[in-house]
Design a protein around this motif. Structure first.
Motif, PDB file in Angstrom:
ATOM      1  N   SER A   1      -6.130  -0.581  -6.566  1.00 20.92           N
ATOM      2  CA  SER A   1      -5.873   0.830  -6.282  1.00 20.92           C
ATOM      3  C   SER A   1      -6.305   1.743  -7.423  1.00 20.92           C
ATOM      4  O   SER A   1      -6.301   2.960  -7.273  1.00 20.92           O
ATOM      5  CB  SER A   1      -4.377   1.032  -6.052  1.00 20.92           C
ATOM      6  OG  SER A   1      -3.695   0.918  -7.291  1.00 20.92           O
ATOM      7  N   ASP A   2      -6.652   1.130  -8.576  1.00 17.48           N
ATOM      8  CA  ASP A   2      -7.057   1.919  -9.748  1.00 17.48           C
ATOM      9  C   ASP A   2      -5.988   2.891 -10.234  1.00 17.48           C
ATOM     10  O   ASP A   2      -6.307   3.881 -10.875  1.00 17.48           O
ATOM     11  CB  ASP A   2      -8.338   2.721  -9.457  1.00 17.48           C
ATOM     12  CG  ASP A   2      -9.568   1.839  -9.567  1.00 17.48           C
ATOM     13  OD1 ASP A   2      -9.416   0.692 -10.013  1.00 17.48           O
ATOM     14  OD2 ASP A   2     -10.658   2.299  -9.196  1.00 17.48           O
TER      15      ASP A   2
ATOM     16  N   ALA B   1       0.827  -1.205   0.000  1.00 18.82           N
ATOM     17  CA  ALA B   1       0.000   0.000   0.000  1.00 18.82           C
ATOM     18  C   ALA B   1       0.860   1.254   0.000  1.00 18.82           C
ATOM     19  O   ALA B   1       0.597   2.212  -0.736  1.00 18.82           O
ATOM     20  CB  ALA B   1      -0.920  -0.018   1.216  1.00 18.82           C
ATOM     21  N   ALA B   2       1.932   1.247   0.824  1.00 17.25           N
ATOM     22  CA  ALA B   2       2.779   2.437   0.930  1.00 17.25           C
ATOM     23  C   ALA B   2       3.469   2.729  -0.403  1.00 17.25           C
ATOM     24  O   ALA B   2       3.600   3.889  -0.798  1.00 17.25           O
ATOM     25  CB  ALA B   2       3.819   2.236   2.024  1.00 17.25           C
ATOM     26  N   GLU B   3       3.882   1.677  -1.098  1.00 18.88           N
ATOM     27  CA  GLU B   3       4.572   1.866  -2.372  1.00 18.88           C
ATOM     28  C   GLU B   3       3.590   2.330  -3.454  1.00 18.88           C
ATOM     29  O   GLU B   3       3.911   3.198  -4.269  1.00 18.88           O
ATOM     30  CB  GLU B   3       5.237   0.551  -2.813  1.00 18.88           C
ATOM     31  CG  GLU B   3       6.468   0.171  -2.004  1.00 18.88           C
ATOM     32  CD  GLU B   3       6.157  -0.374  -0.616  1.00 18.88           C
ATOM     33  OE1 GLU B   3       4.983  -0.724  -0.368  1.00 18.88           O
ATOM     34  OE2 GLU B   3       7.075  -0.430   0.223  1.00 18.88           O
ATOM     35  N   ILE B   4       2.386   1.730  -3.446  1.00 19.15           N
ATOM     36  CA  ILE B   4       1.398   2.088  -4.467  1.00 19.15           C
ATOM     37  C   ILE B   4       0.985   3.550  -4.316  1.00 19.15           C
ATOM     38  O   ILE B   4       0.811   4.259  -5.307  1.00 19.15           O
ATOM     39  CB  ILE B   4       0.187   1.127  -4.387  1.00 19.15           C
ATOM     40  CG1 ILE B   4       0.620  -0.262  -4.868  1.00 19.15           C
ATOM     41  CG2 ILE B   4      -0.968   1.631  -5.236  1.00 19.15           C
ATOM     42  CD1 ILE B   4      -0.381  -1.363  -4.602  1.00 19.15           C
ATOM     43  N   ALA B   5       0.891   4.000  -3.070  1.00 18.46           N
ATOM     44  CA  ALA B   5       0.546   5.406  -2.846  1.00 18.46           C
ATOM     45  C   ALA B   5       1.614   6.316  -3.451  1.00 18.46           C
ATOM     46  O   ALA B   5       1.310   7.367  -4.025  1.00 18.46           O
ATOM     47  CB  ALA B   5       0.418   5.672  -1.351  1.00 18.46           C
ATOM     48  N   GLN B   6       2.873   5.909  -3.336  1.00 19.43           N
ATOM     49  CA  GLN B   6       3.948   6.739  -3.891  1.00 19.43           C
ATOM     50  C   GLN B   6       3.947   6.697  -5.414  1.00 19.43           C
ATOM     51  O   GLN B   6       4.270   7.688  -6.064  1.00 19.43           O
ATOM     52  CB  GLN B   6       5.301   6.270  -3.348  1.00 19.43           C
ATOM     53  CG  GLN B   6       5.399   6.512  -1.864  1.00 19.43           C
ATOM     54  CD  GLN B   6       6.746   6.105  -1.294  1.00 19.43           C
ATOM     55  OE1 GLN B   6       7.767   6.631  -1.673  1.00 19.43           O
ATOM     56  NE2 GLN B   6       6.725   5.157  -0.386  1.00 19.43           N
TER      57      GLN B   6
ATOM     58  N   ARG C   1       1.270   6.405  -7.201  1.00 22.21           N
ATOM     59  CA  ARG C   1       0.149   7.255  -7.586  1.00 22.21           C
ATOM     60  C   ARG C   1       0.564   8.737  -7.544  1.00 22.21           C
ATOM     61  O   ARG C   1       0.216   9.512  -8.427  1.00 22.21           O
ATOM     62  CB  ARG C   1      -1.023   7.030  -6.623  1.00 22.21           C
ATOM     63  CG  ARG C   1      -2.327   7.670  -7.093  1.00 22.21           C
ATOM     64  CD  ARG C   1      -3.304   7.893  -5.953  1.00 22.21           C
ATOM     65  NE  ARG C   1      -3.627   6.693  -5.197  1.00 22.21           N
ATOM     66  CZ  ARG C   1      -4.564   5.807  -5.540  1.00 22.21           C
ATOM     67  NH1 ARG C   1      -5.254   6.001  -6.630  1.00 22.21           N
ATOM     68  NH2 ARG C   1      -4.798   4.770  -4.794  1.00 22.21           N
ATOM     69  N   ALA C   2       1.329   9.102  -6.517  1.00 19.19           N
ATOM     70  CA  ALA C   2       1.679  10.516  -6.341  1.00 19.19           C
ATOM     71  C   ALA C   2       2.854  10.954  -7.201  1.00 19.19           C
ATOM     72  O   ALA C   2       3.159  12.128  -7.284  1.00 19.19           O
ATOM     73  CB  ALA C   2       1.995  10.776  -4.867  1.00 19.19           C
TER      74      ALA C   2
END
Lengths: 305, 378
Positions: B229-230, B196-201, B203-204
């Motif tokens: 996560s789309d 999750a932490a990597e996917i958020a990065q 995305r950003a």
């Protein structure tokens, strides 16, 4: 670094923490009530995930799979308690560690025999697919549901322990085992129920997390190590401690993995900073545990004074 | 009577003596339990299939599980050399285990033939005459992924791999050929299950594409969470994260992913057609690239044993280097540093007959060789 990213990471940390809580609650209950160190708790997590995946594949319904996973883990827990664990209460912790470690090996091989060595397929239910718009960022609906689920289970567990007869017996068992046996509570039955309850929580965590992770043999052990960190930080035997410890570990681990490499990148070459940051981030929760043990050797919320 | 007995005993001694002289012991140390078990089991099954295809052979195969733990692998290697008297070791999947076992093994005049792990150190400065890699040097497929990312027109790729020797090799390999910018670069933990932490990065980061190296269960976890996560950016990767060992568990998340490999089930040559068909019949599943590497490793050893005796180390080494066998990947030869020179293909994950598998859609490199050979004194 935007607000949206920080918020998303916080949510990730909380979600991770709540799943860790499901794992640690059972572990800490069993230790608090029976004084037993159960290394095989991770195997129950694995059993929950495998049974959920197998049943969901058979019926095509994730929720039936979830129920099957929880039931299978609880049943496995009860069987293990009656056949093996019951003989260990009077023994010292080393014997318990040895016996439950043997259980890990037996259960892992057993699961491999039944389900094969390759990971199983388990997907999130259709209604929880995709993302929701939280205003500043989009967030996975399933993870959001996991947060809700984790909170609901935590509340339910608190009600069970604070408001029901079983809860009173569990709390009494934590403070004085001999006395509640003398008062006529069937202590054998109570132990089996507590163990099965802990197993059910672990199985539930396994099934819920299995839908977004790999359902494979040995999936429980990394989580088990974290769960031990959680209950040492929170205070062994304390449900409240497990909750606080789990959230602390979840948020600190997630934020550490996210922020440390960036912090190092301000004064180091990027790819080097990544390596150092990632290595240090994986140590962070153990540093936290060491710090808590130095300042409060019995954990943040010691169960017995 | 005593005469008969003596003759009998002598005959017995002769036959056992001959059996010992003739039989070659191959020790296979591989991962058969834990999260990486699928890879080791495929290597073992591929190896066994080649022995079956060979019919008569004098290989005695000893298989042991390293549970993906370096210290255990070192102990098993010692035991295989000391008590099993192994002539050849093989089987290791993970580069950190290979780094723990291979240098001391080859220094004891034992051959090591790698069916998978190919850390850069063993291809470069620490190369050894007794070490051969029948799969690839770690960087190779990632270099192809970098090269293909250029062709796909990606200009801002986010790259990510676990923090261990093969992970470092992966990112270095990708960057060696990739010409665009990096939107971000991340090391994750080996065996990590939550991304999750990597996917958020990701995305950003504003990336236009993502490159990952996450073998085994790590890739399954990532792809499931990535799909949920789309984020939806295209993924380019090496074949390790998208092969037959993980595709069934990944499900639709993997569909359409572009990945690079030296082998594919639809590769058109006779050896491969026979391998794929017989593997399916014998084990009731499609082979993975790991299985193909196990199969090739066994055939390489068999071909060398036909040409030379393993006790004559120089002759056997030359026979290995000649690589006179029909590889399932088509043309195959060894470079001076004992690593393959081979074609790397571009594949796409497709659904065929209800099963997710790979199809070749192009070629990234012809006769590709790793760059570390120039640091190798051989």
């Amino acid at each position: 670094m935007s607000l949206a990213l920080v918020l998303e990471q916080l949510l990730n940390g909380v979600q991770f923490g709540l799943m860790l809580f499901l794992m640690s609650a059972g572990l800490t209950l069993v230790f608090g009530v029976m004084g037993l160190i159960n290394l095989a708790h991770g195997s129950l997590y694995m059993i929950g995930a495998f049974c959920c995946a197998a049943f969901a594949a058979m019926t095509g319904n994730f929720w039936l799979g979830l129920v099957a996973g929880i039931a299978a883990a609880a049943a496995a827990g009860a069987i293990i308690e009656v056949t093996v664990i019951r003989r260990l209460y009077a023994r010292d912790h080393l014997d318990q560690v040895l016996a439950t470690f043997a259980l890990i090996l037996i259960l892992s091989e057993g699961v491999r025999l039944i389900f094969g060595p390759f990971p199983l397929y388990l997907n999130v239910p259709d209604v929880l697919r995709g993302t929701v718009d939280l205003g500043v960022t989009r967030y996975s609906l399933y993870r959001l549901a996991l947060i809700g689920f984790g909170i609901a289970v935590a509340v339910g567990l608190w009600l069970l322990i604070a408001k029901t007869r079983l809860g009173i017996q569990i709390r009494a068992g934590e403070s004085d085992r001999e006395m509640i046996a003398a008062l006529g509570v069937n202590i054998r039955w109570l132990y089996t129920v507590v163990f099965a309850l802990g197993a059910a929580l672990a199985g539930m965590a396994g099934a819920l997390v299995g839908a977004i992770q790999s359902v494979q043999v040995g999936m429980g052990e990394p989580v088990l190590i974290l769960a031990f960190v959680v209950i040492v930080i929170g205070g062994i035997g304390s449900i409240k401690g497990a909750m606080v410890g789990a959230l602390l570990v979840g948020v600190i681990d997630t934020m550490g993995r996210f922020l440390l490499p960036r912090a190092f990148a301000t004064f180091m070459e990027p790819s080097q900073a990544m390596g150092v940051g990632a290595a240090l981030a994986s140590m962070l929760i153990y540093l936290l545990m060491a710090l808590v043990l130095i300042l409060r050797p019995k954990g943040l919320f010691p169960a017995h004074g | 009577m005593t005469g008969k007995l003596k003759a009998g005993l002598a005959a017995l001694a002769l036959t056992t003596g001959m059996a010992q002289a003739d039989s070659v012991t191959v020790g296979m140390i591989t991962t058969l339990s834990g999260g990486g078990a699928g890879l080791g089991i495929d290597v073992r099954d591929g190896f066994n299939l080649a022995l079956e295809h060979a019919g008569e052979h004098n290989i005695r195969l000893v298989v042991e599980d390293d549970a993906q733990r370096p210290e255990l692998a070192v102990q098993i290697a010692e035991r295989m050399i000391q008590s099993e008297r192994a002539d050849i070791l093989t089987g290791i999947i993970w580069s950190n285990l290979a780094m723990a076992v291979v240098p001391s093994t080859v220094a004891q005049d034992i051959f090591y033939i790698s069916p998978n792990a190919g850390p850069s150190a063993l291809a470069g400065a620490n190369c050894h005459p007794n070490y051969f890699n029948a799969a690839w040097q770690n960087d190779m497929l990632h270099e192809a992924a970098g090269q293909h990312a250029n062709e796909l027109g990606y200009e801002n790729t986010f790259i990510m791999a676990p923090n261990y020797p093969a992970g470092t090799d992966a990112l270095n390999g990708f960057k060696r050929y990739y010409e665009g910018e990096l939107a971000g670069e991340l090391f994750t933990q080996v065996g990590q299950t939550d991304y999750a932490a990597e996917i958020a990065q990701i995305r950003a980061s504003g990336a236009d594409s993502v490159f990952i190296f996450l073998p085994g269960g790590m890739g399954i976890s990532f792809m499931r969470q990535y799909e949920g996560s789309d984020v939806g950016l295209p993924i380019v990767s090496a074949g390790f994260s998208f092969d037959q060992d993980v595709l069934p568990a990944m499900g639709s998340a993997a569909l359409g992913v572009i990945n690079t490999s030296q082998w594919s089930p639809d590769l058109d040559n006779d050896a491969n057609a026979r391998f794929v068909a017989d593997f399916q019949e014998a084990y009731d599943r499609l082979p993975s690239l790991y299985a193909s590497q196990g199969y090739d490793t066994a055939n390489l050893i068999l071909s060398a044993l036909e040409a030379a005796d393993v006790s004559d180390m120089d002759a056997f080494r030359d026979a290995l280097h000649a690589a006179d066998f029909a590889s399932v990947r088509g043309d195959f030869e060894f470079a001076a540093n004992h690593h393959p020179i081979q074609t790397v293909y571009v594949r796409e994950v497709v659904e065929a007959d209800g099963v997710l598998t790979n199809r070749i859609i192009g070629t990234a490199f012809e006769r590709h060789q790793d760059v570390h050979g120039e640091n190798c004194p051989m």
